[in-house]
Write an enzyme that holds these catalytic residues in place. Structure first.
Site, PDB file in Angstrom:
ATOM      1  N   ARG A 187       0.850  -1.195   0.000  1.00  0.00           N
ATOM      2  CA  ARG A 187       0.000   0.000   0.000  1.00  0.00           C
ATOM      3  C   ARG A 187       0.884   1.243   0.000  1.00  0.00           C
ATOM      4  O   ARG A 187       1.695   1.440   0.904  1.00  0.00           O
ATOM      5  CB  ARG A 187      -0.915   0.006   1.223  1.00  0.00           C
ATOM      6  CG  ARG A 187      -1.799   1.256   1.320  1.00  0.00           C
ATOM      7  CD  ARG A 187      -2.602   1.264   2.601  1.00  0.00           C
ATOM      8  NE  ARG A 187      -3.606   0.207   2.597  1.00  0.00           N
ATOM      9  CZ  ARG A 187      -4.123  -0.337   3.702  1.00  0.00           C
ATOM     10  NH1 ARG A 187      -3.710   0.069   4.888  1.00  0.00           N
ATOM     11  NH2 ARG A 187      -5.033  -1.275   3.619  1.00  0.00           N
ATOM     12  N   GLY A 191     -16.608  -6.082   1.533  1.00  0.00           N
ATOM     13  CA  GLY A 191     -16.645  -7.509   1.830  1.00  0.00           C
ATOM     14  C   GLY A 191     -16.809  -7.868   3.285  1.00  0.00           C
ATOM     15  O   GLY A 191     -17.087  -9.018   3.615  1.00  0.00           O
ATOM     16  N   CYS A 197     -14.237  -0.936   4.007  1.00  0.00           N
ATOM     17  CA  CYS A 197     -13.327  -0.236   3.100  1.00  0.00           C
ATOM     18  C   CYS A 197     -14.062   0.291   1.870  1.00  0.00           C
ATOM     19  O   CYS A 197     -13.664   1.293   1.280  1.00  0.00           O
ATOM     20  CB  CYS A 197     -12.192  -1.157   2.667  1.00  0.00           C
ATOM     21  SG  CYS A 197     -11.135  -1.696   4.027  1.00  0.00           S
ATOM     22  N   GLY A 198     -15.148  -0.386   1.468  1.00  0.00           N
ATOM     23  CA  GLY A 198     -15.944   0.064   0.336  1.00  0.00           C
ATOM     24  C   GLY A 198     -17.006   1.091   0.689  1.00  0.00           C
ATOM     25  O   GLY A 198     -17.740   1.560  -0.179  1.00  0.00           O
ATOM     26  N   ARG A 230      -5.165   3.069  17.285  1.00  0.00           N
ATOM     27  CA  ARG A 230      -5.887   2.473  16.156  1.00  0.00           C
ATOM     28  C   ARG A 230      -5.587   3.288  14.904  1.00  0.00           C
ATOM     29  O   ARG A 230      -4.937   4.329  14.961  1.00  0.00           O
ATOM     30  CB  ARG A 230      -7.391   2.475  16.479  1.00  0.00           C
ATOM     31  CG  ARG A 230      -8.226   1.330  15.897  1.00  0.00           C
ATOM     32  CD  ARG A 230      -7.813  -0.037  16.350  1.00  0.00           C
ATOM     33  NE  ARG A 230      -8.878  -1.015  16.099  1.00  0.00           N
ATOM     34  CZ  ARG A 230      -9.086  -1.631  14.940  1.00  0.00           C
ATOM     35  NH1 ARG A 230      -8.310  -1.376  13.903  1.00  0.00           N
ATOM     36  NH2 ARG A 230     -10.073  -2.519  14.806  1.00  0.00           N
ATOM     37  N   LYS A 231      -6.064   2.831  13.764  1.00  0.00           N
ATOM     38  CA  LYS A 231      -5.831   3.570  12.523  1.00  0.00           C
ATOM     39  C   LYS A 231      -6.527   4.925  12.574  1.00  0.00           C
ATOM     40  O   LYS A 231      -7.407   5.175  13.407  1.00  0.00           O
ATOM     41  CB  LYS A 231      -6.331   2.770  11.320  1.00  0.00           C
ATOM     42  CG  LYS A 231      -7.842   2.662  11.190  1.00  0.00           C
ATOM     43  CD  LYS A 231      -8.191   1.935   9.903  1.00  0.00           C
ATOM     44  CE  LYS A 231      -9.704   1.868   9.693  1.00  0.00           C
ATOM     45  NZ  LYS A 231     -10.054   1.202   8.437  1.00  0.00           N
TER      46      LYS A 231
END
Length: 513
Positions: free
Chosen positions: A68, A437, A442-443, A182-183
């Site tokens: 990434r 998914g 993420c989508g 966390r992110k």
């Protein structure tokens, strides 16, 4: 991690391995890893710490890694695209790439023994993947047409780069911010149409006038998770479009790093800390770290337009030039696509390329005299400027083909169903359909007109099968809001008929004669 009175004594398993060894430490071991091979590596280094460098081990493709990158503002160029195409070429069909919903690129099929050389090539081309995974700040997003459109309020690209450089030490890696709870997501918007989806970021800067001066209102805390989805809320703060943006990002990150929860990862995003401290308490903790007064927010922001997708041909503020938005179906690219996009950007533009959060590509600086020739290029038969109404707004995460978290295959299924529905229905307008998914989202199904989130369902025979939960009501641009789940556990085998019914009843679609 800075120890505070609120730091829990019981750490989750991720915090334990982070305490043992900083994720960034594996940067010095890449040559060694390449020599011994992925199977001989320490599992924690391989499956977790490599993510600090943007390298992801994927159980569904053993021995093949995902890389990434960081692409601040979605800005890249032909030289960099050519390098990425050349990196992927030796992998043949096993090599591919995705444009992400954070204006970013992920390469797939990478072999660990090639990583040291790949990193050298990335550095030579001015690219980095540092701190792009796990508990780090993700790619920083901005308007994909910053510096191009006549009606923009602020060109935010330099600010975005300054924030990234602060966080990553100029792309070399910065231990100050490699151990967040966390992110973390940051967006800096300079246009009027909320092209960055401000509401889903941990920090979002949106343009606003305060006492006649143009700067940013600040939103905080937006996130998706399997247990909670929360839109960002006003920090009740306004900053000038200069070093104050960088300073405020640093202050918020330091408060989050030092006081955020490290016990339960499902309750470790920034909004949980805001809940714990209260908005006033959180704001005070942030303000205490600044050397200047944090002013109250402007009453209104300048997000006054409906969101655009930037596809098609659009005049730039530079006379005689245009930016051309190309649809990349569900964001998937291969080596040949990179090389051809690089060629087109050089032949018809100035070598510059932009990426969008809708997983598409923009070629700017195309003269009026060269437009027709560009539109006739063979690649534009696939990467069209005039897509059909469902495919136009289709967004998809990677799905089960490459991601072990995904519960369903997404990309090809999303494209197939959209094209089948287009063959059967006429549409008065485009309908935004997003696929993801798993609950990591993420989508981003929560921002779509119709969103699909992968899950397990019961088929007609009563046996477990791939399915989706359906979300509706997401709105982007002006007055953005998150959608909510309206249907649960719809088997993928029967999904098309369910979507057809929704499109007819809710979006005015009609059956073709």
């Amino acid at each position: 991690m800075t120890q505070t009175a609120s730091t829990p004594t019981k750490l989750n398993k991720f915090e334990k391995f982070k305490a043992e060894k900083d994720g960034l430490a594996v940067k010095a071991e890449l040559e060694h890893f390449a020599q011994i091979g992925w199977e001989a590596m320490d599992e924690t280094d391989r499956d977790h710490r490599l993510k600090w460098l943007g390298i992801f081990s994927r159980p569904v493709t053993p021995g093949r890694f995902m890389l990434r990158l960081r692409t601040p503002s979605g800005e890249t160029n032909s030289q960099r695209l050519r390098v990425l195409g050349e990196i992927l070429q030796p992998y043949g069909d096993e090599g591919s790439a995705d444009i992400t919903t954070r204006q970013n690129l992920q390469l797939r099929g990478i072999r660990l023994e090639d990583v040291p050389n790949i990193f050298r090539r990335l550095e030579e081309a001015g690219m980095t993947s540092m701190q792009s995974g796990m508990d780090n700040v993700r790619n920083i997003t901005a308007s994909p047409v910053a510096g191009l459109e006549a009606d923009e309020l602020l060109d935010t690209r330099e600010l975005v780069q300054q924030v990234q450089d602060m966080i990553t030490n100029g792309g070399e890696g910065n231990p100050e911010f490699t151990n967040l709870p966390r992110k973390f997501n940051i967006a800096i918007e300079g246009s009027r149409d909320n092209s960055v989806h401000a509401e889903i970021n941990d920090i979002a800067f949106v343009p606003a006038y305060r006492e006649g001066i143009l700067g940013f209102n600040v939103l905080v805390g937006g996130f998706f998770s399997s247990t909670r989805c929360a839109p960002a809320i006003p920090l009740e703060a306004w900053v000038e479009p200069n070093q104050q943006v960088v300073d405020l990002c640093r202050a918020i990150l330091e408060v989050f790093r030092d006081q955020g929860s490290r016990a339960n990862r499902q309750r470790s995003r920034l909004m949980w800390l805001i809940d714990e401290l209260g908005l006033d308490g959180f704001r005070a903790a942030v303000a205490a770290k600044l050397s200047w007064d944090l002013l109250s927010g402007a009453a209104e922001d300048e997000i006054t337009w409906e969101k655009r997708d930037h596809l098609g041909v659009h005049p730039q503020k530079q006379a005689g030039l245009n930016y051309v938005g190309l649809l990349v179906p569900v964001g998937r690219l291969n080596a040949a696509d990179f090389l051809e996009l690089a060629r087109l950007a050089e032949v018809y533009g100035k070598g510059e390329v932009r990426l969008t959060v809708e997983q598409n590509v923009i070629i700017p600086h195309v003269p009026d005299s060269r437009l027709e020739a560009l539109l006739q290029e063979p690649l534009l038969a696939t990467f069209t400027t005039t897509p059909s109404p469902l495919v136009r707004s289709l967004v998809s995460c990677t799905g089960a083909q490459f991601c072990n978290f995904a519960m369903v295959e997404t990309k090809q299924r999303a494209l197939d169903i959209a094209q089948e529905l287009e063959a059967e229905l006429d549409f008065p307008r485009s309908v935004r359909m997003h696929w993801t998914g798993c609950p990591n989202s993420c989508g981003q199904p929560q921002v779509a007109d119709i969103g699909m989130l992968g899950t397990k369902a019961r088929g007609a025979d009563g046996k477990p099968t791939e399915g989706v939960d359906i979300y509706m009501g997401g709105k982007v641009g002006k007055d953005a809001q998150l959608g909510s789940r309206v249907m649960k556990g719809i088997p993928c085998d029967t999904l098309k008929s369910v979507l057809q019914d929704l499109l007819i009843k809710e979006f005015g679609a009609t059956l073709k004669g």
